[in-house]
Design an enzyme around this catalytic site. Structure first.
Site, mmCIF file in Angstrom:
data_model
loop_
_atom_site.group_PDB
_atom_site.id
_atom_site.type_symbol
_atom_site.label_atom_id
_atom_site.label_comp_id
_atom_site.label_asym_id
_atom_site.label_seq_id
_atom_site.Cartn_x
_atom_site.Cartn_y
_atom_site.Cartn_z
ATOM 1 N N ASN A 206 -2.870 -8.624 0.514
ATOM 2 C CA ASN A 206 -3.890 -9.291 -0.301
ATOM 3 C C ASN A 206 -4.312 -8.420 -1.498
ATOM 4 O OD1 ASN A 206 -5.461 -7.334 0.841
ATOM 5 N ND2 ASN A 206 -6.988 -8.720 1.727
ATOM 6 N N TYR B 179 -14.137 3.328 11.513
ATOM 7 C CA TYR B 179 -12.712 3.179 11.199
ATOM 8 C C TYR B 179 -11.870 3.587 12.415
ATOM 9 C CZ TYR B 179 -8.076 4.561 9.631
ATOM 10 O OH TYR B 179 -6.715 4.725 9.546
ATOM 11 N N LYS C 176 -9.046 1.524 14.978
ATOM 12 C CA LYS C 176 -7.671 1.921 15.344
ATOM 13 C C LYS C 176 -7.514 1.950 16.863
ATOM 14 C CE LYS C 176 -5.769 2.106 11.464
ATOM 15 N NZ LYS C 176 -4.641 1.299 11.058
ATOM 16 N N LYS D 45 -9.239 1.772 5.289
ATOM 17 C CA LYS D 45 -9.005 3.087 5.890
ATOM 18 C C LYS D 45 -9.975 4.187 5.472
ATOM 19 C CE LYS D 45 -5.902 4.658 2.293
ATOM 20 N NZ LYS D 45 -4.757 5.418 1.879
ATOM 21 N N GLY E 51 0.818 -1.215 0.000
ATOM 22 C CA GLY E 51 0.000 0.000 0.000
ATOM 23 C C GLY E 51 0.851 1.264 0.000
ATOM 24 N N TYR E 52 0.171 2.380 0.108
ATOM 25 C CA TYR E 52 0.809 3.700 -0.047
ATOM 26 C C TYR E 52 1.949 3.909 0.964
ATOM 27 C CZ TYR E 52 1.066 8.833 0.411
ATOM 28 O OH TYR E 52 1.496 10.129 0.523
ATOM 29 N N ILE E 53 1.668 3.793 2.230
ATOM 30 C CA ILE E 53 2.719 4.068 3.224
ATOM 31 C C ILE E 53 3.677 2.876 3.314
ATOM 32 C CG2 ILE E 53 3.171 4.672 5.636
ATOM 33 C CD1 ILE E 53 0.261 5.874 5.645
ATOM 34 N N SER F 232 -3.300 6.142 14.080
ATOM 35 C CA SER F 232 -3.764 7.337 13.366
ATOM 36 C C SER F 232 -4.168 8.416 14.352
ATOM 37 C CB SER F 232 -4.982 6.939 12.527
ATOM 38 O OG SER F 232 -5.659 8.078 12.062
ATOM 39 N N ALA F 233 -4.041 9.658 13.912
ATOM 40 C CA ALA F 233 -4.528 10.781 14.709
ATOM 41 C C ALA F 233 -6.031 10.701 14.922
ATOM 42 C CB ALA F 233 -4.172 12.091 14.022
HETATM 43 P P1 NAD Z 1 -3.335 1.494 1.809
HETATM 44 O O1 NAD Z 1 -4.752 1.040 1.642
HETATM 45 O O2 NAD Z 1 -2.643 2.095 0.650
HETATM 46 O O3 NAD Z 1 -2.441 0.263 2.330
HETATM 47 C C1 NAD Z 1 -2.968 -0.781 3.110
HETATM 48 C C2 NAD Z 1 -2.523 -2.080 2.473
HETATM 49 O O4 NAD Z 1 -3.023 -3.163 3.268
HETATM 50 C C3 NAD Z 1 -3.069 -2.277 1.056
HETATM 51 O O5 NAD Z 1 -2.017 -2.673 0.215
HETATM 52 C C4 NAD Z 1 -4.107 -3.371 1.216
HETATM 53 O O6 NAD Z 1 -4.223 -4.168 0.053
HETATM 54 C C5 NAD Z 1 -3.561 -4.146 2.402
HETATM 55 N N1 NAD Z 1 -4.570 -4.876 3.192
HETATM 56 C C6 NAD Z 1 -5.716 -4.412 3.728
HETATM 57 N N2 NAD Z 1 -6.357 -5.392 4.390
HETATM 58 C C7 NAD Z 1 -5.587 -6.496 4.269
HETATM 59 C C8 NAD Z 1 -5.716 -7.835 4.731
HETATM 60 N N3 NAD Z 1 -6.788 -8.236 5.426
HETATM 61 N N4 NAD Z 1 -4.722 -8.707 4.450
HETATM 62 C C9 NAD Z 1 -3.640 -8.310 3.728
HETATM 63 N N5 NAD Z 1 -3.470 -7.078 3.258
HETATM 64 C C10 NAD Z 1 -4.440 -6.183 3.524
HETATM 65 O O7 NAD Z 1 -3.317 2.475 3.054
HETATM 66 P P2 NAD Z 1 -2.126 3.398 3.597
HETATM 67 O O8 NAD Z 1 -2.516 4.798 3.381
HETATM 68 O O9 NAD Z 1 -0.830 2.890 3.116
HETATM 69 O O10 NAD Z 1 -2.287 3.128 5.156
HETATM 70 C C11 NAD Z 1 -1.500 2.162 5.820
HETATM 71 C C12 NAD Z 1 -1.941 2.103 7.266
HETATM 72 O O11 NAD Z 1 -1.827 3.398 7.848
HETATM 73 C C13 NAD Z 1 -3.385 1.688 7.469
HETATM 74 O O12 NAD Z 1 -3.442 0.863 8.608
HETATM 75 C C14 NAD Z 1 -4.105 2.988 7.721
HETATM 76 O O13 NAD Z 1 -5.251 2.800 8.528
HETATM 77 C C15 NAD Z 1 -3.036 3.768 8.465
HETATM 78 N N6 NAD Z 1 -3.187 5.223 8.346
HETATM 79 C C16 NAD Z 1 -3.275 5.781 7.099
HETATM 80 C C17 NAD Z 1 -3.431 7.150 6.986
HETATM 81 C C18 NAD Z 1 -3.594 7.806 5.640
HETATM 82 O O14 NAD Z 1 -4.153 8.898 5.556
HETATM 83 N N7 NAD Z 1 -3.096 7.214 4.555
HETATM 84 C C19 NAD Z 1 -3.485 7.955 8.144
HETATM 85 C C20 NAD Z 1 -3.368 7.349 9.388
HETATM 86 C C21 NAD Z 1 -3.228 5.967 9.465
HETATM 87 C C1 WQD Z 2 -8.244 17.055 5.032
HETATM 88 C C2 WQD Z 2 -8.944 18.408 4.960
HETATM 89 C C3 WQD Z 2 -11.329 18.232 4.753
HETATM 90 C C4 WQD Z 2 -11.289 16.352 0.780
HETATM 91 C C5 WQD Z 2 -8.620 11.458 7.186
HETATM 92 C C6 WQD Z 2 -9.093 10.447 8.194
HETATM 93 C C7 WQD Z 2 -8.019 10.200 9.207
HETATM 94 C C8 WQD Z 2 -6.696 9.834 8.542
HETATM 95 C C9 WQD Z 2 -6.320 10.791 7.468
HETATM 96 C C10 WQD Z 2 -6.493 7.446 8.434
HETATM 97 C C11 WQD Z 2 -10.229 18.485 5.781
HETATM 98 C C12 WQD Z 2 -10.735 18.836 3.507
HETATM 99 C C13 WQD Z 2 -10.931 16.927 1.981
HETATM 100 C C14 WQD Z 2 -11.962 17.152 -0.191
HETATM 101 C C15 WQD Z 2 -11.824 19.027 1.311
HETATM 102 N N1 WQD Z 2 -6.762 8.559 7.890
HETATM 103 N N2 WQD Z 2 -11.182 18.236 2.244
HETATM 104 N N3 WQD Z 2 -12.193 18.460 0.122
HETATM 105 O O1 WQD Z 2 -10.264 14.164 7.243
HETATM 106 O O2 WQD Z 2 -8.083 15.092 8.169
HETATM 107 O O3 WQD Z 2 -8.322 12.673 7.862
HETATM 108 O O4 WQD Z 2 -7.417 10.971 6.569
HETATM 109 O O5 WQD Z 2 -6.248 7.200 9.583
HETATM 110 O O6 WQD Z 2 -8.484 9.188 10.038
HETATM 111 O O7 WQD Z 2 -10.252 10.947 8.830
HETATM 112 O O8 WQD Z 2 -8.130 14.076 5.870
HETATM 113 O O9 WQD Z 2 -7.580 14.485 3.517
HETATM 114 O O10 WQD Z 2 -9.910 13.737 4.114
HETATM 115 O O11 WQD Z 2 -9.176 16.039 4.723
HETATM 116 O O12 WQD Z 2 -12.072 20.223 1.539
HETATM 117 O O13 WQD Z 2 -12.337 16.689 -1.274
HETATM 118 O O14 WQD Z 2 -9.357 18.627 3.601
HETATM 119 O O15 WQD Z 2 -12.558 18.830 5.080
HETATM 120 O O16 WQD Z 2 -10.322 19.779 6.281
HETATM 121 P P1 WQD Z 2 -8.809 14.078 7.341
HETATM 122 P P2 WQD Z 2 -8.709 14.505 4.470
#
Ligand code: NAD
Ligand code: WQD
Length: 338
Positions: free
Chosen positions: A32, A148, A152, A84, A10-12, A124-125
Site C-alpha cells: 500500500n 511493535y 511480532k 516497524k 519496502g526495504y527488505i 524480528s530479534a
Molecule cells: P519497510 O517499512 O521498508 O517495508 C514494509 C513494507 O510494507 C512497506 O513497503 C509498506 O508500505 C508495506 N506495508 C505496511 N503495512 C501494509 C499494509 N497494511 N498493506 C500493504 N502494505 C503494507 O520495512 P522493512 O525494513 O523492509 O521490514 C520488512 C519487515 O521486516 C517488517 O515486517 C518488519 O517488521 C520486519 N523487520 C524489519 C527489521 C528492520 O530493522 N528493518 C528488523 C526485523 C524485522
Molecule cells: C542500534 C544501536 C542504539 C540510533 C531496532 C528495533 C528492532 C529491529 C531493528 C524491527 C543501539 C544505537 C541508534 C541512533 C544510536 N526492528 N543508536 N543512535 O534498537 O537494535 O533494533 O531495529 O524489528 O525491533 O528495536 O536498532 O538501529 O535503532 O539501534 O546510538 O541514532 O544503535 O542505541 O545500540 P535496535 P537501532
C-alpha cells in the site's frame, strides 16, 4: 514458484524481490506504499531487466486480497507488510495492532480460502526482548518490550496456531537481527521517512550532509567500548535467506523458526569507524544518554539457519558500510532524488 510478496516494495522486500526473480521465480508485489516509494519499481525493473508486477493494496482489504488470490495461482507468500517503528508503536499501539496483527489475520484467511499453504514471515530479534544471554538461540525465552514487539510475537503465535490446526500449512518465521546495507548496484536501499530511528540510516545521512551529527545513545553500557552492541546483517544476505527458506519449506515439508544474523556483535562506535573507512567521510557524533528501552548487547546464534537452510551470512561489516554508502551517496535524498 509463483510467489506473492506482501510489503515487497519496502526495504527488505525489494531486495528479496531481486533475489527471487534472479533465481527464476515469478514474483508479484502487493503493497500500500505507506512506508515505501512507487519509484522503487522502476529501479527493480532496471536491476532485473524484467517488468515488475505490483498491485497497490492494503493487506487488511479482504476483497482486494481475495481478487488477487483468485487469479494469482500462488505457491507461497512472503509477508513483510508491517509498521516497524518502535517509538511510534508506543504512541499509537492500536494502529500497530490493527495494521500488523489484523493485516496478518486477513492475509492468513485469504491464503486459507485460496489453498495457499506456504508462508515466510518477517519476524524480528525483538521477540527476545532483553535477552538473558548472548548469543541468542531460538529457544531463548520470548518477551515483549514495546507494542511493535508485541505485534511480532502475537503474529508468530497466530501463525503457530494455524500450523497446528492444519499440518499441511507450513510457515518459516525468520527472526532478523539488524538489517543494513543495500544492493551493490546502489539503485535500491533503505530510505526512511523523516528522522531515521535506526543507526545505519542515521550514519548515512550524517555522512551525506543531511544531518549534523549522530547521537550515540549511551556510552556506559558494559560492552567493549561502552556503546550498544548489535548483530548487523547485510540485506543481501537476508534476501538470500528468504529464497533458501522457501526452498527448505518445499523440500523438507516442515515449518521452522530461525535467527538471521551473522553471530558477531558490533558496537555503535565500531560501526561508525567502519563506515568512516568505507566512505572516506567523517561521521561526527556525540555521546548522549541511553535511549529508553535499549539493551546493552544482542547478537544471534545463527547455527540453526545454517543447519536447516544451509544459509550463513557472507558479507562483513565493511561490505555493509560500503554498500549503504554507495546507495546513500548516489541517492542523497533517497527515492525523492528521482
Ligand atoms: P519497510 O517499512 O521498508 O517495508 C514494509 C513494507 O510494507 C512497506 O513497503 C509498506 O508500505 C508495506 N506495508 C505496511 N503495512 C501494509 C499494509 N497494511 N498493506 C500493504 N502494505 C503494507 O520495512 P522493512 O525494513 O523492509 O521490514 C520488512 C519487515 O521486516 C517488517 O515486517 C518488519 O517488521 C520486519 N523487520 C524489519 C527489521 C528492520 O530493522 N528493518 C528488523 C526485523 C524485522
Ligand atoms: C542500534 C544501536 C542504539 C540510533 C531496532 C528495533 C528492532 C529491529 C531493528 C524491527 C543501539 C544505537 C541508534 C541512533 C544510536 N526492528 N543508536 N543512535 O534498537 O537494535 O533494533 O531495529 O524489528 O525491533 O528495536 O536498532 O538501529 O535503532 O539501534 O546510538 O541514532 O544503535 O542505541 O545500540 P535496535 P537501532
Amino acid at each position: 514458484m509463483r510467489i506473492l510478496l506482501c510489503g515487497g516494495a519496502g526495504y527488505i522486500g525489494c531486495h528479496t524481490y531481486v533475489e527471487l526473480v534472479q533465481r527464476g521465480h515469478q514474483v508479484v508485489i502487493a503493497d500500500n506504499f505507506c512506508n515505501s516509494s512507487r519509484k522503487v519499481l522502476a529501479r527493480l525493473q532496471r536491476i532485473t531487466g524484467q517488468s515488475v508486477d505490483c498491485r497497490e493494496l492494503d493487506v487488511r482489504d479482504r476483497d482486494a486480497l481475495a481478487d488477487l488470490f483468485a487469479d494469482g495461482d500462488f505457491d507461497a507468500v512472503v509477508h513483510f507488510a508491517a509498521l516497524k517503528a518502535v517509538g511510534e508503536s508506543c504512541e499509537q499501539p492500536l494502529r500497530y495492532f490493527d495494521n500488523n496483527i489484523s493485516g496478518t489475520i486477513v492475509l492468513l484467511q485469504a491464503m486459507r480460502d485460496a489453498g495457499v499453504k506456504r508462508l515466510v514471515f518477517s519476524s524480528s530479534a525483538t521477540v527476545y526482548g532483553d535477552p538473558r544471554q548472548v548469543p541468542v538461540s531460538e529457544d531463548a525465552p520470548l518477551s515483549v518490550t514495546n507494542p511493535y514487539g508485541r505485534t511480532k510475537l502475537v503474529m508468530e503465535e497466530l501463525i503457530g496456531d494455524l500450523c497446528r490446526s492444519d499440518p499441511g500449512f507450513l510457515a518459516a518465521n525468520l527472526r532478523y537481527f539488524n538489517p543494513v546495507g543495500a544492493h551493490p548496484s546502489g539503485l535500491i536501499g533503505e530510505d526512511p521517512a523523516g528522522i531515521p530511528n535506526n543507526l545505519m540510516p542515521y550514519i548515512c545521512q550524517v555522512a551525506v550532509g543531511r544531518r549534523e551529527r549522530l547521537q550515540v545513545f549511551g556510552g556506559d553500557y558494559p560492552t567493549v567500548d561502552g556503546t550498544g552492541v548489535r548483530d548487523y546483517i547485510h540485506v543481501m544476505d537476508l534476501a538470500r535467506a528468504h529464497a533458501d527458506a522457501l526452498d527448505c519449506l518445499v523440500r523438507d515439508g516442515q515449518g521452522f523458526t530461525v535467527n538471521l544474523g551473522t553471530g558477531s556483535g558490533v558496537s555503535v562506535l565500531q560501526l561508525v569507524d567502519a563506515f568512516a573507512r568505507a566512505s572516506g567521510r567523517e561521521v561526527a557524533y556525540e555521546i548522549v544518554a541511553r535511549r529508553a528501552g535499549d539493551v546493552a548487547e544482542v547478537y544471534a546464534d545463527p547455527a540453526l539457519a545454517h543447519r536447516l537452510l544451509g544459509w550463513q551470512a557472507q558479507l562483513d561489516v565493511d561490505a555493509m558500510c560500503r554498500d549503504a554508502w554507495r546507495w546513500q551517496s548516489a541517492n542523497p535524498r533517497g527515492y525523492a532524488d528521482d
